[in-house]
Design a protein around this motif. Sequence first.
Motif, short mmCIF file in Angstrom:
data_model
loop_
_atom_site.label_atom_id
_atom_site.label_comp_id
_atom_site.label_asym_id
_atom_site.label_seq_id
_atom_site.Cartn_x
_atom_site.Cartn_y
_atom_site.Cartn_z
N ALA A 151 -8.16 -28.29 -4.24
CA ALA A 151 -9.24 -28.82 -3.41
C ALA A 151 -10.33 -27.76 -3.20
O ALA A 151 -11.53 -28.06 -3.26
CB ALA A 151 -8.68 -29.30 -2.07
N ARG A 152 -9.91 -26.51 -2.96
CA ARG A 152 -10.89 -25.43 -2.79
C ARG A 152 -11.68 -25.21 -4.07
O ARG A 152 -12.89 -24.95 -4.03
CB ARG A 152 -10.17 -24.13 -2.39
CG ARG A 152 -9.74 -24.09 -0.94
CD ARG A 152 -9.03 -22.78 -0.62
NE ARG A 152 -9.82 -21.60 -0.99
CZ ARG A 152 -9.42 -20.34 -0.80
NH1 ARG A 152 -8.21 -20.12 -0.24
NH2 ARG A 152 -10.18 -19.34 -1.15
N LYS A 154 -12.38 -27.45 -6.34
CA LYS A 154 -13.33 -28.56 -6.47
C LYS A 154 -14.58 -28.29 -5.63
O LYS A 154 -15.71 -28.47 -6.09
CB LYS A 154 -12.65 -29.86 -6.04
CG LYS A 154 -13.56 -31.07 -6.09
CD LYS A 154 -12.82 -32.32 -5.63
CE LYS A 154 -13.74 -33.53 -5.62
NZ LYS A 154 -13.03 -34.75 -5.13
N ASP A 155 -14.37 -27.84 -4.39
CA ASP A 155 -15.51 -27.55 -3.51
C ASP A 155 -16.33 -26.38 -4.05
O ASP A 155 -17.57 -26.38 -3.96
CB ASP A 155 -15.01 -27.23 -2.10
CG ASP A 155 -14.35 -28.44 -1.44
OD1 ASP A 155 -14.65 -29.57 -1.86
OD2 ASP A 155 -13.54 -28.23 -0.50
N ALA A 156 -15.66 -25.36 -4.60
CA ALA A 156 -16.37 -24.19 -5.12
C ALA A 156 -17.23 -24.57 -6.32
O ALA A 156 -18.37 -24.10 -6.46
CB ALA A 156 -15.38 -23.10 -5.51
N ALA A 158 -18.48 -27.56 -6.91
CA ALA A 158 -19.57 -28.39 -6.40
C ALA A 158 -20.67 -27.53 -5.78
O ALA A 158 -21.85 -27.92 -5.78
CB ALA A 158 -19.02 -29.38 -5.38
N ALA A 159 -20.29 -26.36 -5.25
CA ALA A 159 -21.28 -25.49 -4.61
C ALA A 159 -22.07 -24.67 -5.61
O ALA A 159 -23.08 -24.05 -5.25
CB ALA A 159 -20.58 -24.55 -3.62
N ARG A 165 -23.06 -24.59 -13.60
CA ARG A 165 -22.05 -25.56 -14.00
C ARG A 165 -22.24 -25.97 -15.46
O ARG A 165 -21.27 -26.10 -16.21
CB ARG A 165 -22.11 -26.80 -13.09
CG ARG A 165 -21.57 -26.56 -11.69
CD ARG A 165 -21.18 -27.87 -11.01
NE ARG A 165 -22.30 -28.80 -10.94
CZ ARG A 165 -23.18 -28.84 -9.94
NH1 ARG A 165 -23.07 -27.98 -8.93
NH2 ARG A 165 -24.14 -29.74 -9.93
N THR A 193 -9.51 -32.75 -12.19
CA THR A 193 -10.53 -32.24 -11.26
C THR A 193 -11.62 -31.49 -12.00
O THR A 193 -12.82 -31.67 -11.73
CB THR A 193 -9.87 -31.32 -10.22
OG1 THR A 193 -8.89 -32.07 -9.48
CG2 THR A 193 -10.91 -30.75 -9.27
N ALA A 197 -15.58 -32.49 -12.59
CA ALA A 197 -16.64 -31.63 -12.05
C ALA A 197 -17.54 -31.06 -13.14
O ALA A 197 -18.75 -30.89 -12.92
CB ALA A 197 -16.01 -30.48 -11.26
N ASN A 227 -10.84 -17.93 -6.75
CA ASN A 227 -10.23 -18.92 -5.85
C ASN A 227 -8.74 -18.62 -5.78
O ASN A 227 -7.91 -19.35 -6.31
CB ASN A 227 -10.49 -20.34 -6.37
CG ASN A 227 -9.86 -21.41 -5.50
OD1 ASN A 227 -9.91 -21.33 -4.27
ND2 ASN A 227 -9.23 -22.40 -6.12
#
Length: 244
Positions: A151-152, A154-156, A158-159, A165, A193, A197, A227
């Motif tokens: 989950a972390r 995925k958020d990283a 996205a940021a 990317r 994931t 992304a 991460n």
Amino acid sequence: MDIDVWGLALQAVNVLILIWLLSRVFWRPVAAAIAKRQQAATAIIEAAHAVQARADAALAEVTQAREGIAAERVALLDAARQEAEAATQSALTEARARAEEILTRARASIERETEAARQANAEQARELALQIASRLLQQLQGREIQAAFVARLKDAIAALPEKDRATLAKDPKGVRVVTASDPEDLRPAIEKTLRKALGDQVRLHFVTDPGLVAGIELHGDHFALRNSWQDDLQQVRKVLQDAE
């Protein structure tokens, strides 16, 4: 009583003749001799006075010279005393300065050694604490922990900026997915994931690195997305170092 006038007159004439003869024959040489004696006596007296004056002058010079010598002696002794006092004071001042310099250097050396020892102890304590934390975190690895790191991750992702990317997704060598251990049954979830992304075209290579302790990181030739607990521990180490 009869007075013989002619007899008196004759006697008077005899006296006058005697006086004239004495003045002519006897008195002048005697007077000249007396005058010469007076002149000689005066010369002797004047010479004696001159000698006395010279003696007095010589005595005055000797006395003045003795007084000058005494004064010079006193001045020399006073100058020597002052010079000795100045030399003593200078030596004391120099000794104090050297002693103060030695003390200052000693204090500085002690402070440096104390600070170095404190930093060394702090570094040892910090490393020991991080090692203990790392070992404890290694024991906490499990499906729930790995799921949290997914989950972390995925958020990283996205940021990240869109450009980063895209670069990561189009890397011809692919992206290395680094985990502390084989993710086993979590690999499908991780792949899903990442493809969601970064896109389905991304090439994924799974590798393990026990040094991560726990977590999931993405590595490329020119990019790394941290991460993991290893990265968290490094951040803690940096905070502790900056806090000193």
